[in-house]
Design a protein around this motif. Sequence first.
Motif, mmCIF file in Angstrom:
data_model
loop_
_atom_site.group_PDB
_atom_site.id
_atom_site.type_symbol
_atom_site.label_atom_id
_atom_site.label_comp_id
_atom_site.label_asym_id
_atom_site.label_seq_id
_atom_site.Cartn_x
_atom_site.Cartn_y
_atom_site.Cartn_z
ATOM 1 N N GLU A 1 14.445 6.396 54.000
ATOM 2 C CA GLU A 1 13.342 6.478 54.959
ATOM 3 C C GLU A 1 12.173 7.302 54.402
ATOM 4 O O GLU A 1 11.010 6.964 54.619
ATOM 5 C CB GLU A 1 13.833 7.096 56.272
ATOM 6 C CG GLU A 1 14.809 6.223 57.056
ATOM 7 C CD GLU A 1 16.218 6.208 56.465
ATOM 8 O OE1 GLU A 1 16.535 7.102 55.646
ATOM 9 O OE2 GLU A 1 16.995 5.296 56.810
ATOM 10 N N GLN A 2 12.491 8.380 53.675
ATOM 11 C CA GLN A 2 11.428 9.208 53.097
ATOM 12 C C GLN A 2 10.648 8.441 52.030
ATOM 13 O O GLN A 2 9.427 8.581 51.923
ATOM 14 C CB GLN A 2 12.037 10.480 52.496
ATOM 15 C CG GLN A 2 12.543 11.472 53.536
ATOM 16 C CD GLN A 2 13.331 12.614 52.915
ATOM 17 O OE1 GLN A 2 14.215 12.389 52.084
ATOM 18 N NE2 GLN A 2 13.021 13.839 53.313
ATOM 19 N N ALA B 1 6.690 7.289 52.297
ATOM 20 C CA ALA B 1 5.730 7.740 51.291
ATOM 21 C C ALA B 1 5.007 6.570 50.633
ATOM 22 O O ALA B 1 3.890 6.730 50.130
ATOM 23 C CB ALA B 1 6.448 8.565 50.227
ATOM 24 N N ASN B 2 5.643 5.392 50.628
ATOM 25 C CA ASN B 2 5.045 4.186 50.071
ATOM 26 C C ASN B 2 4.421 4.434 48.692
ATOM 27 O O ASN B 2 3.223 4.251 48.487
ATOM 28 C CB ASN B 2 3.977 3.633 51.026
ATOM 29 C CG ASN B 2 3.519 2.231 50.630
ATOM 30 O OD1 ASN B 2 4.248 1.488 49.991
ATOM 31 N ND2 ASN B 2 2.287 1.889 51.015
ATOM 32 N N PRO B 3 5.230 4.809 47.710
ATOM 33 C CA PRO B 3 4.671 5.166 46.405
ATOM 34 C C PRO B 3 3.988 4.009 45.688
ATOM 35 O O PRO B 3 4.415 2.857 45.795
ATOM 36 C CB PRO B 3 5.904 5.644 45.625
ATOM 37 C CG PRO B 3 7.055 4.969 46.290
ATOM 38 C CD PRO B 3 6.703 4.913 47.741
ATOM 39 N N ASP B 4 2.926 4.361 44.971
ATOM 40 C CA ASP B 4 2.205 3.362 44.173
ATOM 41 C C ASP B 4 2.998 2.971 42.929
ATOM 42 O O ASP B 4 2.836 1.861 42.418
ATOM 43 C CB ASP B 4 0.844 3.921 43.744
ATOM 44 C CG ASP B 4 -0.040 4.267 44.920
ATOM 45 O OD1 ASP B 4 -0.229 3.401 45.794
ATOM 46 O OD2 ASP B 4 -0.545 5.411 44.974
ATOM 47 N N MET C 1 13.469 0.561 48.651
ATOM 48 C CA MET C 1 12.293 -0.030 48.019
ATOM 49 C C MET C 1 11.618 -1.077 48.911
ATOM 50 O O MET C 1 10.662 -1.737 48.499
ATOM 51 C CB MET C 1 12.690 -0.673 46.685
ATOM 52 C CG MET C 1 13.418 0.265 45.733
ATOM 53 S SD MET C 1 12.410 1.669 45.177
ATOM 54 C CE MET C 1 13.479 3.047 45.607
ATOM 55 N N THR C 2 12.074 -1.213 50.142
ATOM 56 C CA THR C 2 11.590 -2.263 51.037
ATOM 57 C C THR C 2 10.093 -2.107 51.330
ATOM 58 O O THR C 2 9.654 -1.107 51.911
ATOM 59 C CB THR C 2 12.359 -2.243 52.362
ATOM 60 O OG1 THR C 2 13.760 -2.387 52.102
ATOM 61 C CG2 THR C 2 11.880 -3.363 53.271
ATOM 62 N N GLY C 3 9.309 -3.095 50.896
ATOM 63 C CA GLY C 3 7.896 -3.166 51.253
ATOM 64 C C GLY C 3 6.988 -2.153 50.594
ATOM 65 O O GLY C 3 5.802 -2.083 50.949
#
Length: 360
Positions: free
Chosen positions: A237-238, A242-245, A288-290
């Motif tokens: 979840e973290q 954070a949705n890393p680039d 890694m989802t999305g």
Amino acid sequence: MTLVAAHAEETTITDIAGRQVTVNTPVERIILGEGRQVYLLGVLQPDDPFANVVGWREDFSQADPDSFTRYAETFPHLLNLPTFGGFKDGTFDVEQAAALEPDVILMNLEAQAATEDAAYDDKLGELGIPIVYVDFREDPLNHTTDSMRIMGELLGKEAAAEEFIAFSQAQLARVTEVIEAENPERPSVFVDRAGGYSEDCCMSFGPGNFGEYVELAGGTNIAKDIIPNTFGTLNPEQIIAANPDHVVVTGGNWDAYVPGGAWVGVGPGADMDAARQKLEGLTERTAMTGISAVENDNFHAIWHQFYNSPYYFVAVQKMAKWFHPELFADLDPEATMTELHERFLPVDYEPGYWISLDEE
């Protein structure tokens, strides 16, 4: 008495733990508390890194079998060296060590607490065997240079140590000076420590080690304010939040530990097709989802042992190329690795230390 022994002198060294240790230098008989200390011994004594080694911990053949094989092909006598268990897991044999009559035992800083808890230091001290602590893992940015100087002083190879220090600092500056001058927008980065090594997700780095390499390379480590120490874990979840680039997976050949595991087997002479396949497989985990890194193929793998060797500046160069390709178009980490081997190391360079899904 040998010529070396005749010129030995008593030297007091301040080790990485801040301890004052008196040793007769140059030392003739060393026990390596971690086999991967050969990454620097290869620099200091390229003619034979094992000339003074009378015993070592057996981790090198297990944690980095590809490099071990290459060293063994060049220096087959290493296969006859006595091996030891670790201080941290309590399997070190003091009596076995004493029988080898070492002048010094070179230990990694991370083992200090366990060493003292088990009174290994007292037992060895009573036998007149000093321990000297070095560190390439807990705080490599602050400790690597001092550790190189300590090992150079122990072996009487100060000039070789200083030459390598100058090279490593110059190579690191090729990134840090550009980042400081240009102050680019920093992409967010998740470092997936040993991704695929276990089914759990996900080990990572806080503000130290690879987490710090990310910052030097012009990225922002998403775990730096979540993991308080060098090593720790993020939950899926973290990472999704954070949705890393970019995602940087550290990998290696770990068949000795996890046979047939999902880890990405990068390293010298690695099978790049197999590494790519495993790297693609890691994008399918829940964590890694999305995320942007997967959507844009900014999903990379790099040799895990950069985290525990004096070659970390090459990892910084490669990550800078990934994070800021426009700023580092002329920087060639492959050429840096080639020069490292040609100038300093006794084994030839073989590509395979990194791979990215954005490469054809």
